[in-house]
Write an enzyme that holds these catalytic residues in place. Structure first.
Site, PDB file in Angstrom:
ATOM      1  N   LYS A  40       5.271  25.989  10.680  1.00 25.10           N
ATOM      2  CA  LYS A  40       4.775  24.900   9.833  1.00 25.10           C
ATOM      3  C   LYS A  40       5.722  23.704   9.825  1.00 25.10           C
ATOM      4  CE  LYS A  40       7.345  25.669   5.859  1.00 25.10           C
ATOM      5  NZ  LYS A  40       8.109  24.691   5.089  1.00 25.10           N
ATOM      6  N   THR A  41       7.039  23.918   9.963  1.00 24.26           N
ATOM      7  CA  THR A  41       7.962  22.781   9.999  1.00 24.26           C
ATOM      8  C   THR A  41       7.687  21.909  11.215  1.00 24.26           C
ATOM      9  OG1 THR A  41       9.655  24.100   8.874  1.00 24.26           O
ATOM     10  CG2 THR A  41      10.381  22.098   9.991  1.00 24.26           C
ATOM     11  N   ASP A 219       5.490  19.389   1.533  1.00 25.64           N
ATOM     12  CA  ASP A 219       5.843  20.659   2.156  1.00 25.64           C
ATOM     13  C   ASP A 219       6.110  21.710   1.081  1.00 25.64           C
ATOM     14  OD1 ASP A 219       6.433  22.474   4.134  1.00 25.64           O
ATOM     15  OD2 ASP A 219       8.481  21.763   4.457  1.00 25.64           O
ATOM     16  N   GLU A 220       5.977  22.976   1.423  1.00 22.95           N
ATOM     17  CA  GLU A 220       6.229  24.101   0.491  1.00 22.95           C
ATOM     18  C   GLU A 220       5.459  23.908  -0.817  1.00 22.95           C
ATOM     19  OE1 GLU A 220       7.651  26.637   1.527  1.00 22.95           O
ATOM     20  OE2 GLU A 220       9.191  26.154   2.986  1.00 22.95           O
ATOM     21  N   GLN A 250       3.295  33.263  -0.198  1.00 26.72           N
ATOM     22  CA  GLN A 250       4.752  33.188  -0.341  1.00 26.72           C
ATOM     23  C   GLN A 250       5.167  32.431  -1.600  1.00 26.72           C
ATOM     24  OE1 GLN A 250       7.234  32.893   3.366  1.00 26.72           O
ATOM     25  NE2 GLN A 250       5.317  32.213   4.289  1.00 26.72           N
ATOM     26  N   ARG A 640      10.264  38.890   7.041  1.00 27.45           N
ATOM     27  CA  ARG A 640      11.561  38.395   7.530  1.00 27.45           C
ATOM     28  C   ARG A 640      11.984  39.148   8.791  1.00 27.45           C
ATOM     29  NH1 ARG A 640      10.789  34.062   5.940  1.00 27.45           N
ATOM     30  NH2 ARG A 640       8.775  34.992   5.425  1.00 27.45           N
TER      31      ARG A 640
END
Length: 761
Positions: A40-41, A219-220, A250, A640
């Site tokens: 996504k970044t 973002d986020e 998340q 992770r």
């Protein structure tokens, strides 16, 4: 229009179909649901470059907002590397943008342009200036509540019961805001709330800001709070392009005010929203993603997506059923050693729910000589609350310990200031270095408040020392010698006897006698209560949610392995010092990372071991909203892992210094059996394992000797009721909820549970 830069062309070519769609969409509000490890970044930075280079958007009309300065800096660098003019885009954190906006509209906001920004400590100091009679810990709690109120854009005139039912909060908040306005400054919460108020009230400012920023990217977004949501909606004009990027699966920061509903209801807030799901994962193998998907699918509050990967291979995650936390530590060490022997590269991350759980892993890794680093917190024995408790223990063991004495004599506050401590030190020569005797001698010369506080402190020391028996505290019968204390020249023994008469010092309690602590853990627990340290750090916990009480409870667990004697205390303190003294010269290059699940957000590791998967520990309670967030946290933890995932669950644990049987985490029961490789069976012959698909078995089995609803009595835990009953193989198993609030899992064939009359009989 100029040709697209080669860098942007290469970036676009490297995108998958969904990523490219997200970059090129522009006709309606856009919600990019970006799964874990889905790039996504890259998408948001390429989108910024695409808007500037391909569509010719003025970079000064783009506002991109994220949550950390580091993320904002990385986004700016990446976008500018694709298109030079992207460096002109406004990329800031929410708070940084709020400060920028307030300074440019200072007059309208009623602030001087050069206003200072108060941090949490400044806010407490300001409250103390208003309420000088209040303790700092009390004011710190109110500062925290005021900050939470501002996260929801609530003023002192609003209903604050969602924040706290404290009847004094509105008045304290009002007085704080009045003083803040008088001195012309703003606190951290104001950097969002005051711009929101300005945008919602002042039409001229709102229209000017909306005209400046035509393209809004966040973002986020799953981590945004109510105030940040209102800022976004106030900045968005009817024809603005609004794009948010985030992952509803998340959202794990509810305790900080994050509101998952912001992302879930984005299509309702911005009609016509296009949802693009980024589901291709570039991090983890398929077996790991399958397990993560199986668990998070149980959440009702989600928009839904299914991660997949083109990565080939990958072993099934391992579920290890272990006897207790000692077996769990052995399992972790063994996995690290196996990786070393096999020459496997990469980091092994050991994940846990709370910081307190790190202690036993730290100790084992130190003793095994395995370099590690701990992320997001200080080492266990370096934490403030642990140092306080250990300092008290050291002083009890050695009353000449000036460092320990200075740390704990006035903590919590007893009115014993620096001058009073200096007066005590003046008596050290007369007391031959014994600080307890020096303090006894000094009491008569201290102000009334300090004298009372010191006598209270010494009374606690006497009572605690007596519980450990002879050999702890001041040397009995030692005389002062040539140097005599002021006034009467009494002996040390005489001073101690006089103090006993005045303070009611109990006679030593022999180990094993009625009332004596069963082990050093019980003694430490008593020390924390009697000294006031438990209450003091509980107040700190309420402010910071820092898990201080959990850390102290883990200290009790560590001490419970030693006898409640002078020798036991000495051995425990020696073990602590040996652990603390071991060097970690290469910790930054360590191949083992100890980290909480929350702190893993945004990180990835070659191998992940998720520990402590038992109900009550993870998840912690049955509240539906909390349970959904805990399940999202489990999803974050699982995703992770890049190549290898291990899950550990223990049959029992030392909790508060006593062994307690545990129930496997309900999340394990949500994993299809074929998705894991089962190891163990609780180990050590302590009991059979549980079926992965249904760890609790059939709760309605009529042949069970203690069916659900049976009232029982346990010698240690008291009366309770069977809340679940099942068979593990041929062994009956029960889950009992006790009147004390404790829950325990038992094998009736091996644990004496007496059936008693029901509460209603």
């Amino acid at each position: 229009m100029m040709a697209m830069t080669p860098e942007l062309q290469r970036a676009l070519a490297g995108l998958n179909t969904a990523q490219r769609e997200a970059v090129q969409h522009q006709d309606s509000p856009l919600l990019i649901l970006a799964g874990a490890g889905s790039g996504k970044t890259r998408v948001i930075t390429v989108k910024i470059a695409w808007l500037v280079d391909e569509l010719g958007v003025d970079p000064r009309s783009i506002l991109a907002v994220t949550f950390t300065n580091k993320a904002a800096g990385e986004m700016r660098e990446r976008a500018a590397a694709l298109v030079d003019r992207a460096a002109e885009v406004t990329i800031r954190t929410f708070h940084s943008f709020g400060a920028w906006m307030l300074r440019r509209n200072a007059d309208a906001a009623g602030l001087p342009r050069g206003f200072a920004i108060y941090d949490e400590d400044d806010s407490i100091t300001l409250l103390r200036a208003i309420y000088p009679e209040q303790k700092r810990t009390v004011l710190a709690r109110y500062a925290h509540l005021i900050s939470r109120a501002k996260d929801y854009c609530l003023t002192p005139e609003d209903d604050l019961t969602a924040i706290s039912h404290d009847p004094e909060l509105p008045d304290i908040y009002r007085a704080y805001q009045t003083r803040l306005k008088e001195i012309g400054n703003a606190d951290f919460g104001d950097l969002i709330m005051r711009p929101v108020q300005l945008l919602e009230i002042d039409r001229i400012v709102r229209e000017r800001m909306q005209a400046r920023f035509r393209y809004l990217l966040v973002d986020e977004y799953q981590d945004s709070n109510v105030a940040q949501y209102r800022m976004l909606t106030a900045l968005a004009a009817s024809d603005s392009f609004v794009c948010v990027v985030g992952d509803d699966d998340q959202s794990i920061y509810r305790f900080r005010g994050a509101e998952v509903q912001n992302i879930l209801t984005f299509p309702d807030s911005f009609p016509g929203t296009r949802i693009v799901r980024l589901e291709q994962n570039y991090r983890s193998t398929a077996p790991i993603l399958d397990l993560a998907a199986a668990v998070v699918a149980k959440n009702e509050g989600r928009l839904g997506k299914t991660l997949f990967t083109d990565l080939e291979g990958g072993e099934r995650p391992v579920l290890a059923l272990l006897g207790d936390q000692d077996d769990e530590v052995d399992y972790v060490v063994d996995r690290v050693r196996r990786a070393e022997r096999a020459g496997e590269e990469g980091i092994t991350a050991v994940l846990y729910r709370t910081n307190a759980q790190s202690r036993i892993f730290e100790t084992a890794l130190l003793r095994e000589g395995i370099p590690y680093r701990i992320v997001g917190s200080v080492r266990f024995y370096e934490r403030e609350e642990i140092r306080d408790a250990v300092s008290f223990l050291k002083f009890l063991s050695n009353p000449r310990d000036e460092v320990g004495f200075r740390r704990i004599v006035n903590k919590p506050a007893r009115g014993i200031g620096a001058k009073s401590v200096d007066r005590i030190m003046e008596n050290l020569p007369h007391a031959r270095g014994d600080l307890r005797l020096a303090a006894e001698y000094a009491i008569r010369d201290l102000p009334k408040k300090a004298a009372a506080g010191l006598e209270s402190f010494l009374g606690v020391c006497r009572r605690l020392a007596a519980q450990l028996g002879p050999g702890t505290g001041a040397a009995e019968g030692a005389t002062v010698g040539v140097d005599t204390p002021p006034e009467d020249g009494a002996t040390a023994a005489g001073a101690a006897e006089g103090a006993a008469a005045a303070g009611g010092e109990p006679r030593p309690t022999a180990p094993g006698s009625p009332g004596a602590p069963a082990n050093l853990g019980e003694f430490v627990d008593e020390l924390l209560t009697a000294s006031g340290l438990a209450t003091y750090h509980a107040e700190q916990d309420e402010i910071s949610a820092g898990g201080k009480l959990q850390n102290l409870d883990e200290l009790v667990n560590a001490a419970s392995l030693y006898a409640a004697t002078t020798e036991g205390l000495t051995e425990f303190l020696e073990a602590i010092e040996l652990d603390a003294s071991r060097e970690q010269e290469s910790s930054e290059d360590a191949r083992v990372v100890l980290i909480t699940m929350h702190n893993t957000k945004g990180l990835e590791f070659d191998r992940v071991i998720i520990t402590g998967l038992e109900d009550g520990l993870f998840p912690r309670d049955d509240d539906p909203d909390e349970l959904e967030e805990e399940r999202r946290l489990f999803y974050v933890a699982v995703t992770r892992a890049k190549r290898e995932l291990h899950l550990t669950s223990c049959r029992g644990r030392r909790l508060h210094g006593r062994y307690q049987e545990m129930v496997p985490s309900r999340f394990l029961g949500e994993i299809p059996e074929e998705l894991v490789t089962l190891e163990g069976g609780y180990g050590g012959g302590r009991g059979a394992g549980f079926g992965v698909h249904d760890p609790w078995g059939d709760p309605d089995d009529e042949e069970h000797p203690l069916p659900r609803g049976t009232a029982v009595y346990h010698e240690d835990y008291g009366s309770g009721v069977v809340t679940r009953a099942w068979f593990s193989g041929s062994e009956p198993v029960v889950l009992v909820g006790f009147e004390t609030g404790m829950t325990g899992q038992f094998l009736p064939n091996y644990t004496p549970l007496e059936q008693i009359a029901g509460y209603d009989d």
